[in-house]
Write a protein that holds these residues in place. Structure first.
Motif, PDB file in Angstrom:
ATOM      1  N   ILE A 144      -1.238  -7.832  -2.340  1.00 21.25           N
ATOM      2  CA  ILE A 144      -0.258  -6.989  -1.646  1.00 21.25           C
ATOM      3  C   ILE A 144       1.068  -6.992  -2.405  1.00 21.25           C
ATOM      4  O   ILE A 144       1.522  -8.041  -2.869  1.00 21.25           O
ATOM      5  CB  ILE A 144      -0.049  -7.470  -0.195  1.00 21.25           C
ATOM      6  N   MET A 145       1.708  -5.808  -2.501  1.00 17.69           N
ATOM      7  CA  MET A 145       2.948  -5.707  -3.273  1.00 17.69           C
ATOM      8  C   MET A 145       3.749  -4.474  -2.863  1.00 17.69           C
ATOM      9  O   MET A 145       3.313  -3.667  -2.056  1.00 17.69           O
ATOM     10  CB  MET A 145       2.636  -5.627  -4.772  1.00 17.69           C
ATOM     11  N   LYS A 146       4.944  -4.340  -3.440  1.00 20.64           N
ATOM     12  CA  LYS A 146       5.820  -3.167  -3.391  1.00 20.64           C
ATOM     13  C   LYS A 146       6.149  -2.697  -1.961  1.00 20.64           C
ATOM     14  O   LYS A 146       5.950  -1.521  -1.610  1.00 20.64           O
ATOM     15  CB  LYS A 146       5.206  -2.015  -4.194  1.00 20.64           C
ATOM     16  N   PRO A 147       6.673  -3.573  -1.104  1.00 28.77           N
ATOM     17  CA  PRO A 147       7.025  -3.139   0.252  1.00 28.77           C
ATOM     18  C   PRO A 147       8.251  -2.230   0.249  1.00 28.77           C
ATOM     19  O   PRO A 147       9.133  -2.354  -0.596  1.00 28.77           O
ATOM     20  CB  PRO A 147       7.330  -4.461   0.962  1.00 28.77           C
ATOM     21  N   ASN A 154      14.036   2.136   8.951  1.00 30.71           N
ATOM     22  CA  ASN A 154      13.804   0.704   8.734  1.00 30.71           C
ATOM     23  C   ASN A 154      13.053   0.030   9.888  1.00 30.71           C
ATOM     24  O   ASN A 154      13.319  -1.140  10.216  1.00 30.71           O
ATOM     25  CB  ASN A 154      15.127  -0.032   8.488  1.00 30.71           C
ATOM     26  N   ASP A 155      12.121   0.772  10.469  1.00 27.78           N
ATOM     27  CA  ASP A 155      11.302   0.164  11.512  1.00 27.78           C
ATOM     28  C   ASP A 155       9.806   0.290  11.232  1.00 27.78           C
ATOM     29  O   ASP A 155       8.984  -0.153  12.013  1.00 27.78           O
ATOM     30  CB  ASP A 155      11.638   0.740  12.886  1.00 27.78           C
ATOM     31  N   THR A 156       9.476   0.900  10.113  1.00 34.11           N
ATOM     32  CA  THR A 156       8.081   0.994   9.680  1.00 34.11           C
ATOM     33  C   THR A 156       7.989   0.564   8.227  1.00 34.11           C
ATOM     34  O   THR A 156       8.716   1.083   7.377  1.00 34.11           O
ATOM     35  CB  THR A 156       7.541   2.429   9.832  1.00 34.11           C
ATOM     36  N   LEU A 157       7.135  -0.391   7.967  1.00 35.15           N
ATOM     37  CA  LEU A 157       6.997  -0.964   6.633  1.00 35.15           C
ATOM     38  C   LEU A 157       5.773  -0.383   5.936  1.00 35.15           C
ATOM     39  O   LEU A 157       4.684  -0.317   6.522  1.00 35.15           O
ATOM     40  CB  LEU A 157       6.858  -2.485   6.740  1.00 35.15           C
ATOM     41  N   TYR A 158       5.961   0.044   4.695  1.00 33.86           N
ATOM     42  CA  TYR A 158       4.864   0.487   3.835  1.00 33.86           C
ATOM     43  C   TYR A 158       4.679  -0.546   2.724  1.00 33.86           C
ATOM     44  O   TYR A 158       5.649  -1.138   2.246  1.00 33.86           O
ATOM     45  CB  TYR A 158       5.174   1.841   3.204  1.00 33.86           C
ATOM     46  N   PHE A 159       3.445  -0.746   2.289  1.00 30.68           N
ATOM     47  CA  PHE A 159       3.191  -1.627   1.149  1.00 30.68           C
ATOM     48  C   PHE A 159       1.855  -1.258   0.525  1.00 30.68           C
ATOM     49  O   PHE A 159       1.037  -0.550   1.127  1.00 30.68           O
ATOM     50  CB  PHE A 159       3.232  -3.109   1.545  1.00 30.68           C
ATOM     51  N   LEU A 160       1.658  -1.739  -0.702  1.00 31.23           N
ATOM     52  CA  LEU A 160       0.436  -1.454  -1.452  1.00 31.23           C
ATOM     53  C   LEU A 160      -0.532  -2.627  -1.400  1.00 31.23           C
ATOM     54  O   LEU A 160      -0.130  -3.788  -1.460  1.00 31.23           O
ATOM     55  CB  LEU A 160       0.756  -1.179  -2.927  1.00 31.23           C
ATOM     56  N   GLY A 161      -1.807  -2.302  -1.318  1.00 30.80           N
ATOM     57  CA  GLY A 161      -2.862  -3.236  -1.646  1.00 30.80           C
ATOM     58  C   GLY A 161      -3.499  -2.758  -2.941  1.00 30.80           C
ATOM     59  O   GLY A 161      -3.721  -1.555  -3.117  1.00 30.80           O
ATOM     60  N   VAL A 162      -3.770  -3.670  -3.865  1.00 25.16           N
ATOM     61  CA  VAL A 162      -4.261  -3.291  -5.192  1.00 25.16           C
ATOM     62  C   VAL A 162      -5.594  -3.981  -5.472  1.00 25.16           C
ATOM     63  O   VAL A 162      -5.721  -5.199  -5.345  1.00 25.16           O
ATOM     64  CB  VAL A 162      -3.233  -3.660  -6.290  1.00 25.16           C
ATOM     65  N   ASN A 163      -6.569  -3.181  -5.848  1.00 20.36           N
ATOM     66  CA  ASN A 163      -7.882  -3.700  -6.225  1.00 20.36           C
ATOM     67  C   ASN A 163      -8.164  -3.250  -7.658  1.00 20.36           C
ATOM     68  O   ASN A 163      -8.370  -2.071  -7.917  1.00 20.36           O
ATOM     69  CB  ASN A 163      -8.955  -3.167  -5.272  1.00 20.36           C
ATOM     70  N   TYR A 164      -8.135  -4.190  -8.593  1.00 20.97           N
ATOM     71  CA  TYR A 164      -8.287  -3.861 -10.009  1.00 20.97           C
ATOM     72  C   TYR A 164      -9.745  -3.707 -10.441  1.00 20.97           C
ATOM     73  O   TYR A 164     -10.022  -3.361 -11.586  1.00 20.97           O
ATOM     74  CB  TYR A 164      -7.661  -4.953 -10.874  1.00 20.97           C
ATOM     75  N   ASN A 165     -10.677  -4.000  -9.543  1.00 18.30           N
ATOM     76  CA  ASN A 165     -12.079  -4.062  -9.935  1.00 18.30           C
ATOM     77  C   ASN A 165     -12.831  -2.761  -9.704  1.00 18.30           C
ATOM     78  O   ASN A 165     -14.052  -2.720  -9.861  1.00 18.30           O
ATOM     79  CB  ASN A 165     -12.775  -5.196  -9.180  1.00 18.30           C
ATOM     80  N   GLY A 166     -12.127  -1.704  -9.321  1.00 16.49           N
ATOM     81  CA  GLY A 166     -12.772  -0.419  -9.141  1.00 16.49           C
ATOM     82  C   GLY A 166     -13.235  -0.149  -7.732  1.00 16.49           C
ATOM     83  O   GLY A 166     -13.691   0.953  -7.430  1.00 16.49           O
ATOM     84  N   ARG A 192       0.660   0.878   6.206  1.00 13.58           N
ATOM     85  CA  ARG A 192       1.933   0.923   6.922  1.00 13.58           C
ATOM     86  C   ARG A 192       1.779   0.214   8.266  1.00 13.58           C
ATOM     87  O   ARG A 192       0.699   0.191   8.861  1.00 13.58           O
ATOM     88  CB  ARG A 192       2.416   2.354   7.112  1.00 13.58           C
ATOM     89  N   MET A 193       2.893  -0.367   8.726  1.00 15.37           N
ATOM     90  CA  MET A 193       2.886  -1.066  10.012  1.00 15.37           C
ATOM     91  C   MET A 193       4.280  -1.024  10.620  1.00 15.37           C
ATOM     92  O   MET A 193       5.283  -0.954   9.914  1.00 15.37           O
ATOM     93  CB  MET A 193       2.416  -2.511   9.850  1.00 15.37           C
ATOM     94  N   SER A 194       4.338  -1.045  11.945  1.00 14.66           N
ATOM     95  CA  SER A 194       5.602  -1.086  12.663  1.00 14.66           C
ATOM     96  C   SER A 194       6.137  -2.518  12.681  1.00 14.66           C
ATOM     97  O   SER A 194       5.355  -3.488  12.651  1.00 14.66           O
ATOM     98  CB  SER A 194       5.397  -0.590  14.096  1.00 14.66           C
ATOM     99  N   SER A 236      -5.516  -2.953   9.783  1.00 12.85           N
ATOM    100  CA  SER A 236      -6.876  -3.167   9.283  1.00 12.85           C
ATOM    101  C   SER A 236      -7.364  -1.989   8.458  1.00 12.85           C
ATOM    102  O   SER A 236      -8.307  -2.124   7.679  1.00 12.85           O
ATOM    103  CB  SER A 236      -7.834  -3.399  10.454  1.00 12.85           C
ATOM    104  N   ALA A 237      -6.708  -0.833   8.627  1.00 18.43           N
ATOM    105  CA  ALA A 237      -7.130   0.375   7.913  1.00 18.43           C
ATOM    106  C   ALA A 237      -6.023   0.851   6.986  1.00 18.43           C
ATOM    107  O   ALA A 237      -4.822   0.668   7.268  1.00 18.43           O
ATOM    108  CB  ALA A 237      -7.491   1.477   8.901  1.00 18.43           C
ATOM    109  N   LEU A 238      -6.407   1.453   5.883  1.00 18.20           N
ATOM    110  CA  LEU A 238      -5.453   2.004   4.938  1.00 18.20           C
ATOM    111  C   LEU A 238      -4.863   3.304   5.468  1.00 18.20           C
ATOM    112  O   LEU A 238      -5.559   4.112   6.089  1.00 18.20           O
ATOM    113  CB  LEU A 238      -6.136   2.267   3.598  1.00 18.20           C
ATOM    114  N   PHE A 239      -3.582   3.521   5.201  1.00 21.16           N
ATOM    115  CA  PHE A 239      -2.927   4.783   5.540  1.00 21.16           C
ATOM    116  C   PHE A 239      -3.259   5.840   4.489  1.00 21.16           C
ATOM    117  O   PHE A 239      -3.628   6.968   4.816  1.00 21.16           O
ATOM    118  CB  PHE A 239      -1.423   4.554   5.637  1.00 21.16           C
TER     119      PHE A 239
END
Length: 377
Positions: free
Chosen positions: A272-275, A281-293, A302-304, A312-315
């Motif tokens: 997880i990175m780059k929030p 400023n009441d909803t947070l976005y961030f990246l999940g990164v999977n390098y393996n394809g 994103r989450m409140s 549990s699900a990607l936006f």
């Protein structure tokens, strides 16, 4: 590492360490899929010309590939719907250097943290010509505190550099406990600083007037990356180093009491990175990164701030053989900007999304786009 694995990127180990190694076949498949999936922009001008001062812009730091000195600087004129690439090179006859990590816009100047070139390049915002360089070891992130004081974090070094941005001089340093000082933010005359080291389970509180560390505030995990401030003036700290076995975590902290309000641990495989925040400023976005394809934990979340569980699900899910590297939200239009580095061996792509997850447009920039900075003046 086998040839059927997507390249992992380092911004000289750029936070998540690991350089790229991807077969020609996977690269070809990835490019073909992105060509199908993306909504292409009109042809991109290469020079901002005489219209540089007109319209809102988002500047894009393209890291380049580590060791090749091919970082570049781009901007997208939001009002004119136009993309301008290689603006530093056009103005100065050469590129900014090796690994353009982050950008700070301040009045009529732009500061570029060029990580592996050990410098912060200072350019004129009106024409992008170089005004001078500040010699800082492995600069990561920049925080301006006053006309004559800026903090600069530093990869591989146990310090936060103190810089005078008016005369381009390093005036001192703050010694921290471990190497790899990282994200910085200011709140109520204090600076909160991360230390991306696997042994560190806290962030620093620093008196901005005296440059003294006044507290070490514990977090739920280890290896803090970024710290942000929500609408209620609470701190949110994203931490973790999955490559080195430290599970990603997110901690909400009350800075007045220096106590944890709530915390979240991500699944073991989630990198997880780059929030970043939405405009309120009441909803947070961030990246999940999977390098393996694969698609597990791969895309935009994103989450409140009121949520009691991580999503549990990607936006915005990444496609197979794809991962994202940069993320930001336009505070005026409330649109989401996502950067696809395409393995750091060809030009990357920026895509813009509505808050319902629908893609509006896509355009090409330089190699390894990873950081956005909006200029609303």
């Amino acid at each position: 590492m086998g040839t059927n694995i997507l390249f992992k990127k380092s911004s000289n180990i750029s936070m998540f360490a690991l350089l790229q190694k991807k077969s020609f076949l996977i690269l070809l498949l990835s490019v073909m899929m992105m060509d199908i999936a993306c909504v292409r922009d009109k042809p991109e001008p290469s020079n901002p010309g005489n219209n540089n001062s007109e319209g809102r812009k988002v500047f894009i730091a393209n890291e380049g590939s580590l060791g090749n000195g091919n970082a570049s600087f781009s901007f997208y004129n939001i009002d004119k719907d136009s993309v301008y690439n290689n603006i530093y090179e056009t103005a100065n006859g050469q590129g900014p250097g090796d690994v353009l990590q982050s950008v700070l816009i301040d009045n009529d100047r732009i500061y570029l943290a060029v990580n592996n070139s050990d410098k912060v390049a200072v350019i004129d915002k009106s024409n992008y010509t170089l005004l001078g360089n500040i010699q800082v070891p492995k600069p990561r992130y920049l925080l301006k505190l006053s006309a004559d004081k800026m903090y600069v974090s530093s990869l591989y070094n146990a310090q936060i550099n103190i810089v005078n941005p008016s005369n381009f001089q390093v005036t001192g340093k703050i010694d921290v406990d471990y190497k790899n000082s990282e994200g910085l933010t200011a709140l109520n005359d204090k600076v909160y600083a991360c230390n991306w080291d696997t042994a560190c389970n806290y962030i620093y509180e620093i008196d901005a007037a005296t440059d003294a560390i006044t507290a070490r505030i514990h977090i739920a995990g280890k290896a803090s990356q970024q710290v942000l401030v929500d609408k209620n003036k609470m701190l949110w700290v994203l931490a973790g180093n999955v490559y080195k076995g430290k599970t990603a975590s997110l901690t909400q902290i009350n800075p007045a009491t220096k106590t944890i309000i709530k915390s979240f641990l991500f699944p073991a495989g989630a990198d997880i990175m780059k929030p970043c925040w939405n405009p309120t400023n009441d909803t947070l976005y961030f990246l999940g990164v999977n390098y393996n394809g694969g698609t597990d934990y791969n895309g935009v979340y994103r989450m409140s701030i009121d949520d009691n569980a991580i999503p549990s699900a990607l936006f915005i899910p990444a496609q197979p053989l794809q991962y994202f590297w940069g993320l930001a939200v336009d505070s005026v239009k409330n649109q989401i900007y996502v950067a696809d580095p395409k393995g750091f061996i060809q030009n990357g792509t920026i895509s813009i999304y509505q808050t319902n997850g629908i893609q509006l447009k896509s355009f090409n920039v330089g190699i390894g786009p990873g950081f956005f900075s909006f200029d609303n003046r």
